[in-house]
Design a protein around this motif. Sequence first.
Motif, PDB file in Angstrom:
ATOM      1  N   ASP A  73      11.210 -54.235 -33.272  1.00 49.71           N
ATOM      2  CA  ASP A  73      10.646 -53.395 -32.557  1.00 49.71           C
ATOM      3  C   ASP A  73      11.300 -52.256 -32.612  1.00 49.71           C
ATOM      4  OD1 ASP A  73       8.593 -54.906 -31.679  1.00 49.71           O
ATOM      5  OD2 ASP A  73      10.364 -55.982 -29.986  1.00 49.71           O
ATOM      6  N   CYS A  74      12.795 -52.094 -32.629  1.00 51.47           N
ATOM      7  CA  CYS A  74      13.804 -51.081 -32.468  1.00 51.47           C
ATOM      8  C   CYS A  74      14.905 -51.308 -33.819  1.00 51.47           C
ATOM      9  CB  CYS A  74      14.525 -50.819 -31.487  1.00 51.47           C
ATOM     10  SG  CYS A  74      15.579 -49.173 -31.536  1.00 51.47           S
ATOM     11  N   LEU A 125      10.485 -45.087 -38.365  1.00 48.98           N
ATOM     12  CA  LEU A 125       9.410 -44.449 -37.612  1.00 48.98           C
ATOM     13  C   LEU A 125       8.005 -44.462 -38.254  1.00 48.98           C
ATOM     14  CD1 LEU A 125      11.472 -41.428 -36.689  1.00 48.98           C
ATOM     15  CD2 LEU A 125      11.042 -43.342 -35.210  1.00 48.98           C
ATOM     16  N   ARG A 145       8.111 -48.307 -35.618  1.00 53.95           N
ATOM     17  CA  ARG A 145       9.378 -48.833 -34.970  1.00 53.95           C
ATOM     18  C   ARG A 145      10.130 -47.727 -34.328  1.00 53.95           C
ATOM     19  NH1 ARG A 145       5.970 -52.297 -37.293  1.00 53.95           N
ATOM     20  NH2 ARG A 145       7.100 -54.208 -37.467  1.00 53.95           N
ATOM     21  N   ALA A 146      10.697 -47.997 -33.055  1.00 52.51           N
ATOM     22  CA  ALA A 146      11.730 -46.964 -32.742  1.00 52.51           C
ATOM     23  C   ALA A 146      13.195 -47.025 -33.288  1.00 52.51           C
ATOM     24  CB  ALA A 146      12.171 -47.413 -31.058  1.00 52.51           C
ATOM     25  N   ALA A 196       8.417 -38.963 -31.537  1.00 48.89           N
ATOM     26  CA  ALA A 196       9.054 -40.189 -32.016  1.00 48.89           C
ATOM     27  C   ALA A 196      10.166 -40.940 -30.871  1.00 48.89           C
ATOM     28  CB  ALA A 196       9.853 -39.883 -33.147  1.00 48.89           C
ATOM     29  N   ARG A 197       9.908 -42.472 -30.892  1.00 46.18           N
ATOM     30  CA  ARG A 197      11.063 -43.010 -30.139  1.00 46.18           C
ATOM     31  C   ARG A 197      12.253 -42.958 -30.771  1.00 46.18           C
ATOM     32  NH1 ARG A 197       8.321 -48.313 -29.336  1.00 46.18           N
ATOM     33  NH2 ARG A 197       7.772 -47.853 -31.523  1.00 46.18           N
ATOM     34  N   ALA A 198      13.356 -42.160 -30.754  1.00 44.11           N
ATOM     35  CA  ALA A 198      14.434 -42.372 -31.270  1.00 44.11           C
ATOM     36  C   ALA A 198      15.629 -41.803 -30.420  1.00 44.11           C
ATOM     37  CB  ALA A 198      14.398 -41.462 -32.529  1.00 44.11           C
ATOM     38  N   MET A 243      13.941 -47.111 -24.169  1.00 42.70           N
ATOM     39  CA  MET A 243      13.401 -45.956 -25.003  1.00 42.70           C
ATOM     40  C   MET A 243      12.206 -46.641 -26.006  1.00 42.70           C
ATOM     41  SD  MET A 243      13.832 -45.339 -28.841  1.00 42.70           S
ATOM     42  CE  MET A 243      15.616 -45.656 -29.018  1.00 42.70           C
ATOM     43  N   THR A 244      12.587 -48.065 -26.424  1.00 40.16           N
ATOM     44  CA  THR A 244      11.825 -48.429 -27.374  1.00 40.16           C
ATOM     45  C   THR A 244      10.426 -48.812 -26.627  1.00 40.16           C
ATOM     46  OG1 THR A 244      13.483 -49.744 -28.491  1.00 40.16           O
ATOM     47  CG2 THR A 244      11.135 -50.589 -28.591  1.00 40.16           C
ATOM     48  N   GLY A 246       9.076 -46.786 -24.452  1.00 37.87           N
ATOM     49  CA  GLY A 246       8.324 -45.443 -24.098  1.00 37.87           C
ATOM     50  C   GLY A 246       8.775 -45.207 -22.953  1.00 37.87           C
TER      51      GLY A 246
END
Length: 320
Positions: A68-69, A87, A91-92, A118-120, A292-293, A295
Motif C-alpha cells: 500500500d505504501c 505513485l 501507492r503512497a 499525491a500521498r507522499a 498518510m497512506t 489519506g
Amino acid sequence: MPTPVALGIIGFGIMGERLLRAALGHAAESVTPVGVWDPSQEARGRLAAVTGEVPMLDSAQAVIAACDCLYIAAPPAAHIRLAEAALASGRAVFLEKPLATDLAEARRFVARAEAAGARAAVNFPMASSPAVRQLASWRAGMRPEALEIEVAFATWPRGWQSEAAGWLARRAEGGFTREVVSHFLFLTRRQLGPLVLEEAAVDYPPGDAAETSIRARLSAGGVPVRLTGGVGTTEKDDHNSWTLNGAIRLRDWSFAERLGADGIWAQAPDALPNERMRPLVLRDQLAGVAAMTRGEEHHLATLREALDVQEIVEAILAAG
C-alpha cells in the motif's frame, strides 16, 4: 482499529533494515511489511538474518505491486524514478532524503506530486522525536533570538556507514551536509520558519570526495542562524548540537537539555541515548506513514519541506 497498511521496502541497507526492525518490533498496529527488494546478494543474507517472515521479492515492481505504501531507502539517484513508479500505481510513498541528486528534477517532481495530491512524505525522524517535543515545550513563550547548529565527525562516512561508502563519500550524492545537516535544517524550518541562506563556504578535498567542512549564515523566520560542520573535528563518531538562545539545545540527536542558573546543562528527565530513542521515534514515524497512506492528516515531513531543505543544502555545497 484500522487495518495495518502493507509496507514495501526498496533498498535494504542500514536505513531499510532499521525501518523494518522498527516495523516488526514496535509498529505492528500501524504497518505490516510485505516485501523487500535490493539487488545486493549481501542484503538478501541480512534480511534472512533479521526475519524469515518478510520475503526478498524479485524486483522493485514486485514490491510496488505488493504494498500500500513504498518506503524508498535506495541511493538518492533512484529516489524519484521509484517514487513516480509507485505513485503511478496508486501507492503512497515514504522517501529517504534527499529527494534527488538533481535539484531541478526534485523541483519538477514535487510540483507534479503536489498538483496530483499525491500521498507522499519524507523520512525526517525529528518530526517524531520526543526530545524535539520537549524543546518545543521549553521554548513556549521564549522569543527566538539566535540559533547555533554544529555537526562534527571523526571520519566521513561514519564507521557504521562503511557499506554505503561508495556513494556516501562522493560529492555527487553523499557528504555530511546532505546526510546529517539536512535533519537540523528540517528541525529549524519546523521550529522557526522559512530558511534563507545568507552566506556559505565549503571545503572539498581533491578529486570527487565529499566536503570536509562547511560554514554558513542563515535566517529562519527572521532568526539568525550560524551553522558549522567538519570532519576530523571530534573523536566521536558523530557529535551535533542545535542550540537556541544559548538556553535550550538538542544534543547528539536525542538529548533535550536546558541551561540552569548554575551554568550547567541539564537533561530532560526522560532523555535517552539515540540507540534507545530511535525505535520509539521510528514507531511514531510509522504511525504517520499509516495515517498518510490512508489519506489522513499526519505529522511527517512533506515533500515541500524536504525540497526547501534540499534547496539550502545544495546552495551551501555550491559555495565551494
